[in-house]
Write an enzyme that holds these catalytic residues in place. Structure first.
Site, PDB file in Angstrom:
ATOM      1  N   ALA A  10       0.809  -1.223   0.000  1.00  0.00           N
ATOM      2  CA  ALA A  10       0.000   0.000   0.000  1.00  0.00           C
ATOM      3  C   ALA A  10       0.840   1.268   0.000  1.00  0.00           C
ATOM      4  O   ALA A  10       0.361   2.335  -0.359  1.00  0.00           O
ATOM      5  CB  ALA A  10      -0.954   0.010   1.187  1.00  0.00           C
ATOM      6  N   ARG A  15      10.234   7.959  -2.147  1.00  0.00           N
ATOM      7  CA  ARG A  15      11.659   8.173  -2.456  1.00  0.00           C
ATOM      8  C   ARG A  15      12.042   7.744  -3.876  1.00  0.00           C
ATOM      9  O   ARG A  15      13.126   8.053  -4.355  1.00  0.00           O
ATOM     10  CB  ARG A  15      12.534   7.430  -1.436  1.00  0.00           C
ATOM     11  CG  ARG A  15      12.689   8.222  -0.140  1.00  0.00           C
ATOM     12  CD  ARG A  15      13.481   7.459   0.883  1.00  0.00           C
ATOM     13  NE  ARG A  15      12.690   6.413   1.519  1.00  0.00           N
ATOM     14  CZ  ARG A  15      13.196   5.437   2.275  1.00  0.00           C
ATOM     15  NH1 ARG A  15      14.503   5.359   2.455  1.00  0.00           N
ATOM     16  NH2 ARG A  15      12.417   4.551   2.839  1.00  0.00           N
ATOM     17  N   GLY A 434      20.564  -7.137 -62.035  1.00  0.00           N
ATOM     18  CA  GLY A 434      20.943  -6.063 -61.118  1.00  0.00           C
ATOM     19  C   GLY A 434      20.086  -4.834 -61.377  1.00  0.00           C
ATOM     20  O   GLY A 434      19.713  -4.543 -62.520  1.00  0.00           O
TER      21      GLY A 434
END
Ligand code: UD1
Ligand code: CA
Length: 492
Positions: A10, A15, A434
């Site tokens: 809870a 901090r 190509g």
């Protein structure tokens, strides 16, 4: 025997200075609370109640996803300027029991939610010892170098617990005691029911202390014991970001150590991060700077790294993944990936396949023995068995509105610098020249070319040199400023 576990969560964790409630911060790929709930479930509880308060909605929403069998009790919390409400660990336990309706006879285990290193085995041993001793209360205690802030364990001449004294209420002598209350306690349920209403809040913090249950038991002539945990870090809590990082590193050290004992080679444990839910096989090798995250699974003999991050990936046995960033990708047995590959969700590479250097893949199913070796983007594609995609190929999957798929058949050979404009299909055994831009399907076995026909202009170099010479002569004769002599420098 019934076992009720109450998880205390809870407190908001001011901090942490975070908009995320403390117990939802993560280390090792799981929230702090989930680490505790994981350990709790290993003990085989009859029921689990988590007490939430500050940002309780956040916590409740999370728990209902990760541990839906856990019930929630909402403890009212004070808001700045609002009325003050009852607080303290004993009050939180009362809220939990009220939420259950009735508390069955048996054992009640109370644990705090911010101790992520806690292991099921330690909790199980503690609960077993409590049951065997038939005590009213047992405390899981630890010996710490700096006991500041903890409740101290005061023992009597027989070694039984006489009291738990909180920091603010302790005498100078009591503050010298190195044995502390981890915050994990076991109770006989019948005793707890009787004891809770007798706990007041006449103490330095004005809180209802669960630890005062020790005094209630002693007054009733019941015994209280303490079980000292050897591995005290398992009960260490997170209060700020520095502790979060410290316990995160310690958790990682333990996970890496465990995998090495299971037969995984880790060249540099200090730069290797493995999250809690990762699964590795024996003879996997992990090279420095590698992070294996989420539900990543790696098969036998695979070599991962250096400098690779894989989240929720499945790497087949014998595969090699070098300097790669991958998420939700499946790499087949003996396949090779990297260096410098970016595997996005939905990438599947078959056995012995290759995703090479500077290749990005997404929703791409690349079959066995197929290769995309160099400099390509492969999005929303199916590439058939044994096919080779030329260097510098872009699977153009997006027309600005919708995504489309490209299919390349089996055994195809596509040229370098191609663009496949989806939706399009290139057939089995097909080839492309190509620089081809494939806009129309290429039939099986066909060669597609789209570049303009090449013309060779013979003698071009000679003609060009002659032209440059003529231009030079013209400039020198018509522009005196560019001439070989400077009229201003001592001239005639
Ligand atoms: C508590 C213990 C202390 C122990 C320490 C270990 C008490 C009175 N003290 O002190 O002996 O050494 O833990 O870390 O039990 N919580 C609620 N609701 C509340 C109050 C607390 O859910 O009304 C939860 C907090 O979120 C936290 C846990 O209970 O997870 C412990 O509460 P906290 O206020 O941190 O207790 P400590 O002063 O650290
Ligand atoms: Ca605390």
């Amino acid at each position: 025997m019934s076992l009720t576990v109450i998880v205390l969560a809870a407190g908001g964790g001011t901090r942490m200075k975070s908009k995320t409630v403390k117990v939802l911060h993560r280390i090792g790929g799981r929230t702090l609370l989930d680490h505790v709930l994981h350990a709790v479930h290993e003990v085989g509880p009859t029921r689990v109640v988590t007490v939430v308060g500050t940002q309780g909605e956040q916590v409740a929403a999370h728990v209902s996803k990760t541990y839906p069998d856990t019930s929630l009790a909402h403890q009212p919390v004070s808001t700045p300027g609002g009325p003050s409400v009852a607080y303290g660990t004993a009050y939180a336990v009362r809220v939990a029991i009220e939420s259950l309706g009735t508390l069955e006879d048996g054992t009640v285990l109370v644990v705090t939610a911010d101790t992520p290193l806690l292991q099921g085995a330690a909790l199980k041993a503690f609960a077993a010892e409590h049951d065997a001793a038939q005590r009213a209360v047992s405390v899981l205690s630890g010996i710490v170098a700096d006991p500041f802030g903890y409740g101290r364990i005061v023992r009597d001449a027989d070694g039984d617990v006489e009291a738990i004294v909180e920091e603010k209420d302790a005498t100078p002598e009591q503050r010298e005691i190195a044995e502390i209350n981890s915050g994990i306690l076991a109770f006989d349920a019948a005793f707890l029911r009787e004891a809770l209403p007798r706990i007041g809040n006449d103490n330095a913090k004005g809180e209802y202390y669960l630890t005062d249950a020790v005094q209630v038991a002693r007054d009733a002539g019941l015994t209280v014991g303490a079980h000292v945990i050897d591995d005290v870090m398992q009960t260490e809590g997170v209060n700020d970001r520095a502790q979060l990082a410290a316990l995160g590193r310690e958790l990682n050290r333990r996970i890496v150590d465990r995998w090495m004992r299971e037969g995984v080679t880790v060249m540099d444990p200090a730069t290797t991060w493995i999250e809690a839910d990762v699964v590795l096989s024996p003879d996997v090798t992990i090279l420095p700077g590698t992070q294996l995250l989420g539900a990543t699974v790696v098969g036998e003999d695979a070599v991962i790294g250096p400098d690779t991050t894989l989240k929720d990936c499945e790497i087949g046995p014998g595969a090699r993944v070098v300097r790669t960033h991958g998420e939700l990708a499946v790499i087949g047995p003996d396949a090779t990936v990297g260096p410098f590959s970016y595997l996005r969700p939905g990438t599947q590479l078959g056995a012995r396949g290759k995703i090479g250097t500077f290749v990005e893949t997404k929703n791409a199913v690349i079959a066995d023995d197929a290769k995309v070796p160099h400099l390509s983007y492969v999005g929303d594609a199916d590439i058939g068995e044994g096919t080779n995609i030329g260097a510098g190929t872009i699977f153009a999957n997006y027309d600005g509105v919708k995504k489309h798929r490209t299919t390349v058949g089996k055994g195809a050979r596509t040229g370098s610098n191609n663009t496949f404009v989806a939706p399009v299909r290139i057939g089995d055994q097909a080839m492309t020249g190509g620089g081809t831009v494939v806009r129309k399907d290429v039939p099986d076995g066909a060669l597609a070319v789209s570049a303009a026909t090449q013309r060779n202009l013979e003698g071009h170099a000679e003609r060009r040199a002659a032209k440059l010479e003529r231009e030079q002569v013209t400039r020198e004769t018509t522009d005196p400023g560019l001439g070989p002599t400077d009229p201003g420098a001592g001239g005639s």
